[in-house]
Design a protein around this motif. Sequence first.
Motif, PDB file in Angstrom:
ATOM      1  N   THR A 115       0.838  -1.196   0.000  1.00  0.00           N
ATOM      2  CA  THR A 115       0.000   0.000   0.000  1.00  0.00           C
ATOM      3  C   THR A 115       0.869   1.240   0.000  1.00  0.00           C
ATOM      4  OG1 THR A 115      -0.110  -0.026   2.430  1.00  0.00           O
ATOM      5  CG2 THR A 115      -1.898  -1.133   1.216  1.00  0.00           C
ATOM      6  N   GLY A 116       0.303   2.326  -0.457  1.00  0.00           N
ATOM      7  CA  GLY A 116       1.020   3.590  -0.505  1.00  0.00           C
ATOM      8  C   GLY A 116       0.459   4.441  -1.623  1.00  0.00           C
ATOM      9  N   ASN A 117       0.553   5.752  -1.478  1.00  0.00           N
ATOM     10  CA  ASN A 117      -0.011   6.655  -2.477  1.00  0.00           C
ATOM     11  C   ASN A 117       0.619   6.494  -3.854  1.00  0.00           C
ATOM     12  OD1 ASN A 117      -1.739   7.750  -0.581  1.00  0.00           O
ATOM     13  ND2 ASN A 117      -0.314   9.405  -0.023  1.00  0.00           N
ATOM     14  N   GLN A 118       1.888   6.075  -3.882  1.00  0.00           N
ATOM     15  CA  GLN A 118       2.595   5.981  -5.156  1.00  0.00           C
ATOM     16  C   GLN A 118       2.674   4.546  -5.671  1.00  0.00           C
ATOM     17  OE1 GLN A 118       2.317   9.371  -5.458  1.00  0.00           O
ATOM     18  NE2 GLN A 118       4.210   9.260  -6.625  1.00  0.00           N
ATOM     19  N   ILE A 119       1.949   3.635  -5.049  1.00  0.00           N
ATOM     20  CA  ILE A 119       1.943   2.233  -5.477  1.00  0.00           C
ATOM     21  C   ILE A 119       0.647   1.928  -6.221  1.00  0.00           C
ATOM     22  CG2 ILE A 119       1.896  -0.173  -4.706  1.00  0.00           C
ATOM     23  CD1 ILE A 119       3.737   0.574  -2.449  1.00  0.00           C
ATOM     24  N   ILE A 120       0.778   1.328  -7.381  1.00  0.00           N
ATOM     25  CA  ILE A 120      -0.369   0.974  -8.209  1.00  0.00           C
ATOM     26  C   ILE A 120      -0.331  -0.522  -8.481  1.00  0.00           C
ATOM     27  CG2 ILE A 120      -1.462   1.276 -10.463  1.00  0.00           C
ATOM     28  CD1 ILE A 120      -0.284   4.112 -10.521  1.00  0.00           C
ATOM     29  N   ASN A 121      -1.444  -1.203  -8.207  1.00  0.00           N
ATOM     30  CA  ASN A 121      -1.528  -2.645  -8.453  1.00  0.00           C
ATOM     31  C   ASN A 121      -2.340  -2.891  -9.717  1.00  0.00           C
ATOM     32  OD1 ASN A 121      -2.210  -5.497  -8.313  1.00  0.00           O
ATOM     33  ND2 ASN A 121      -1.485  -5.424  -6.209  1.00  0.00           N
ATOM     34  N   VAL A 122      -1.750  -3.639 -10.637  1.00  0.00           N
ATOM     35  CA  VAL A 122      -2.406  -3.979 -11.898  1.00  0.00           C
ATOM     36  C   VAL A 122      -2.713  -5.466 -11.898  1.00  0.00           C
ATOM     37  CG1 VAL A 122      -2.171  -4.108 -14.405  1.00  0.00           C
ATOM     38  CG2 VAL A 122      -1.255  -2.129 -13.165  1.00  0.00           C
ATOM     39  N   CYS A 123      -3.976  -5.815 -12.074  1.00  0.00           N
ATOM     40  CA  CYS A 123      -4.415  -7.212 -12.111  1.00  0.00           C
ATOM     41  C   CYS A 123      -5.038  -7.540 -13.458  1.00  0.00           C
ATOM     42  CB  CYS A 123      -5.459  -7.489 -11.022  1.00  0.00           C
ATOM     43  SG  CYS A 123      -4.794  -7.714  -9.368  1.00  0.00           S
ATOM     44  N   THR A 153      -6.397   1.951 -16.789  1.00  0.00           N
ATOM     45  CA  THR A 153      -7.219   0.838 -17.241  1.00  0.00           C
ATOM     46  C   THR A 153      -7.502   0.939 -18.730  1.00  0.00           C
ATOM     47  OG1 THR A 153      -8.265   0.607 -15.065  1.00  0.00           O
ATOM     48  CG2 THR A 153      -9.418  -0.354 -16.942  1.00  0.00           C
ATOM     49  N   GLN A 154      -7.844   2.138 -19.178  1.00  0.00           N
ATOM     50  CA  GLN A 154      -8.143   2.338 -20.595  1.00  0.00           C
ATOM     51  C   GLN A 154      -6.901   2.137 -21.463  1.00  0.00           C
ATOM     52  OE1 GLN A 154      -8.660   6.335 -22.243  1.00  0.00           O
ATOM     53  NE2 GLN A 154     -10.643   5.668 -23.070  1.00  0.00           N
ATOM     54  N   GLN A 155      -5.782   2.747 -21.055  1.00  0.00           N
ATOM     55  CA  GLN A 155      -4.581   2.670 -21.868  1.00  0.00           C
ATOM     56  C   GLN A 155      -3.984   1.265 -21.887  1.00  0.00           C
ATOM     57  OE1 GLN A 155      -3.640   4.933 -23.894  1.00  0.00           O
ATOM     58  NE2 GLN A 155      -5.082   6.494 -23.174  1.00  0.00           N
ATOM     59  N   LEU A 156      -4.030   0.568 -20.758  1.00  0.00           N
ATOM     60  CA  LEU A 156      -3.510  -0.801 -20.713  1.00  0.00           C
ATOM     61  C   LEU A 156      -4.319  -1.713 -21.633  1.00  0.00           C
ATOM     62  CD1 LEU A 156      -2.779  -1.237 -16.889  1.00  0.00           C
ATOM     63  CD2 LEU A 156      -1.087  -1.059 -18.730  1.00  0.00           C
ATOM     64  N   SER A 157      -5.608  -1.536 -21.654  1.00  0.00           N
ATOM     65  CA  SER A 157      -6.457  -2.343 -22.531  1.00  0.00           C
ATOM     66  C   SER A 157      -6.128  -2.064 -23.997  1.00  0.00           C
ATOM     67  CB  SER A 157      -7.931  -2.032 -22.250  1.00  0.00           C
ATOM     68  OG  SER A 157      -8.766  -2.838 -23.051  1.00  0.00           O
ATOM     69  N   ARG A 158      -5.918  -0.797 -24.324  1.00  0.00           N
ATOM     70  CA  ARG A 158      -5.570  -0.436 -25.705  1.00  0.00           C
ATOM     71  C   ARG A 158      -4.271  -1.098 -26.126  1.00  0.00           C
ATOM     72  NH1 ARG A 158      -1.880   2.790 -27.679  1.00  0.00           N
ATOM     73  NH2 ARG A 158      -1.369   3.688 -25.634  1.00  0.00           N
ATOM     74  N   VAL A 159      -3.239  -1.001 -25.289  1.00  0.00           N
ATOM     75  CA  VAL A 159      -1.933  -1.559 -25.625  1.00  0.00           C
ATOM     76  C   VAL A 159      -1.991  -3.086 -25.679  1.00  0.00           C
ATOM     77  CG1 VAL A 159       0.452  -1.819 -24.826  1.00  0.00           C
ATOM     78  CG2 VAL A 159      -0.665   0.413 -24.719  1.00  0.00           C
ATOM     79  N   ALA A 160      -2.724  -3.690 -24.757  1.00  0.00           N
ATOM     80  CA  ALA A 160      -2.822  -5.151 -24.723  1.00  0.00           C
ATOM     81  C   ALA A 160      -3.402  -5.696 -26.020  1.00  0.00           C
ATOM     82  CB  ALA A 160      -3.668  -5.592 -23.536  1.00  0.00           C
ATOM     83  N   LYS A 161      -4.401  -5.025 -26.558  1.00  0.00           N
ATOM     84  CA  LYS A 161      -5.025  -5.483 -27.796  1.00  0.00           C
ATOM     85  C   LYS A 161      -4.072  -5.311 -28.978  1.00  0.00           C
ATOM     86  CE  LYS A 161      -9.647  -4.713 -26.014  1.00  0.00           C
ATOM     87  NZ  LYS A 161     -10.778  -3.781 -25.860  1.00  0.00           N
ATOM     88  N   GLU A 162      -3.237  -4.294 -28.937  1.00  0.00           N
ATOM     89  CA  GLU A 162      -2.216  -4.132 -29.977  1.00  0.00           C
ATOM     90  C   GLU A 162      -1.205  -5.274 -29.906  1.00  0.00           C
ATOM     91  OE1 GLU A 162      -0.438  -0.352 -29.274  1.00  0.00           O
ATOM     92  OE2 GLU A 162      -2.180   0.807 -29.920  1.00  0.00           O
ATOM     93  N   LEU A 163      -0.782  -5.615 -28.689  1.00  0.00           N
ATOM     94  CA  LEU A 163       0.213  -6.667 -28.504  1.00  0.00           C
ATOM     95  C   LEU A 163      -0.364  -8.049 -28.824  1.00  0.00           C
ATOM     96  CD1 LEU A 163       1.895  -5.487 -25.171  1.00  0.00           C
ATOM     97  CD2 LEU A 163       2.786  -5.259 -27.498  1.00  0.00           C
ATOM     98  N   GLU A 164      -1.638  -8.232 -28.559  1.00  0.00           N
ATOM     99  CA  GLU A 164      -2.267  -9.533 -28.796  1.00  0.00           C
ATOM    100  C   GLU A 164      -2.132  -9.947 -30.262  1.00  0.00           C
ATOM    101  OE1 GLU A 164      -6.458 -11.801 -27.695  1.00  0.00           O
ATOM    102  OE2 GLU A 164      -6.471  -9.633 -28.056  1.00  0.00           O
ATOM    103  N   GLU A 194     -13.543  -7.028 -17.090  1.00  0.00           N
ATOM    104  CA  GLU A 194     -12.671  -6.036 -17.725  1.00  0.00           C
ATOM    105  C   GLU A 194     -11.308  -6.659 -18.029  1.00  0.00           C
ATOM    106  OE1 GLU A 194     -13.664  -3.007 -18.599  1.00  0.00           O
ATOM    107  OE2 GLU A 194     -15.648  -3.446 -17.784  1.00  0.00           O
ATOM    108  N   ASP A 195     -10.568  -6.066 -18.965  1.00  0.00           N
ATOM    109  CA  ASP A 195      -9.236  -6.572 -19.290  1.00  0.00           C
ATOM    110  C   ASP A 195      -8.293  -6.457 -18.099  1.00  0.00           C
ATOM    111  OD1 ASP A 195     -10.026  -7.149 -21.881  1.00  0.00           O
ATOM    112  OD2 ASP A 195      -9.405  -5.185 -22.649  1.00  0.00           O
ATOM    113  N   PHE A 196      -8.371  -5.323 -17.401  1.00  0.00           N
ATOM    114  CA  PHE A 196      -7.496  -5.082 -16.255  1.00  0.00           C
ATOM    115  C   PHE A 196      -8.276  -4.416 -15.133  1.00  0.00           C
ATOM    116  CE2 PHE A 196      -4.772  -5.033 -20.004  1.00  0.00           C
ATOM    117  CZ  PHE A 196      -3.759  -5.903 -19.627  1.00  0.00           C
ATOM    118  N   VAL A 197      -7.859  -4.697 -13.928  1.00  0.00           N
ATOM    119  CA  VAL A 197      -8.372  -4.002 -12.759  1.00  0.00           C
ATOM    120  C   VAL A 197      -7.187  -3.295 -12.113  1.00  0.00           C
ATOM    121  CG1 VAL A 197      -9.413  -4.231 -10.479  1.00  0.00           C
ATOM    122  CG2 VAL A 197     -10.241  -5.635 -12.375  1.00  0.00           C
ATOM    123  N   VAL A 198      -7.258  -1.968 -12.031  1.00  0.00           N
ATOM    124  CA  VAL A 198      -6.153  -1.164 -11.516  1.00  0.00           C
ATOM    125  C   VAL A 198      -6.556  -0.536 -10.196  1.00  0.00           C
ATOM    126  CG1 VAL A 198      -4.613   0.788 -11.957  1.00  0.00           C
ATOM    127  CG2 VAL A 198      -5.344  -0.693 -13.856  1.00  0.00           C
TER     128      VAL A 198
END
Length: 291
Positions: A39-47, A69-80, A56-60
């Motif tokens: 935990t922490g203000n500067q910590i982000i968990n991506v699932c 969430t939006q940008q990760l989904s966009r990039v993931a579909k490009e990589l797929e 959803e593709d990701f839960v942030v």
Amino acid sequence: MLPIEQSPFKKVTIIGNANGDWAAAKHGYTIIFNGTVATGNQIINVCNGPYAGSTEDFVVTGEHSQWLTQQLSRVAKELETKLQCWPSSGLVCFALFSQLGIELSLSRMSLLPSLNRGGALTESEHLPCVVHNWLGERRIAIEYHLNAKEKNIEGANSLADWPELLLTEESSSSKSTLEQTKEQNRAQIKPRSSMSCDNLDPFTLFIRLSEQKHKTESGLQNLVLLSQLQLSTWLNDLSQQKLLVIEQLLFNQHPQTTTGFWYLSDNEASAYLDPIRFKLALCQQHLLGYN
């Protein structure tokens, strides 16, 4: 919703799920994944969405979650489309922040988790990592890294600090005593193959093994043979097209519903996959000139 050009990120540290201690970065945001707890203000968990029980593709979790969430989904579909497989969250994060050209560092992540099932899994069980095309992910990550290196030479500060991405033959030499014992036991198995080592094309042999519907003694022996080959033997017959074909033979995106390749779901056979895939990863580096 902020467009990608207005990203709120300036410095990011990505910490994978491999073994080892870790600490959140003192400056900028720290990205962690799935089951990692912090935990922490500067910590982000991506699932991954399915991991978190979401459609959803990701839960942030953390700051800027909607944008991420939006940008990760966009990039993931490009990589797929490039992987012919859904990408890992680690690669998606790296690709996104590389596109932003921000200061980036990564640790506990070589994009090469072990495919060795050990002896405890039943045939219906699978390793979580088996669902991703790791060889393909390394290919894409290296291409991103090399592109950033070129830009860095031109004066842009966009080269990610990612020492674990670069593999060497010595990288596989630091094994535990148990692993060394296993390898010694494997070496006592004399592979029987219709192809001699002198004229062996290991890529062709592995493709033939992938076409087998079930485990056989001869198939297992040839898998042992491939695991013992020197890197030079692989390099003799190397091409990018062969590597692209092999990429598709080392994962099963839907193990719950499809049988997949026999060696991925067999405990004994899977013990020989890591040295094979490690040599293939070195071959990919060789082709791309990544050293």
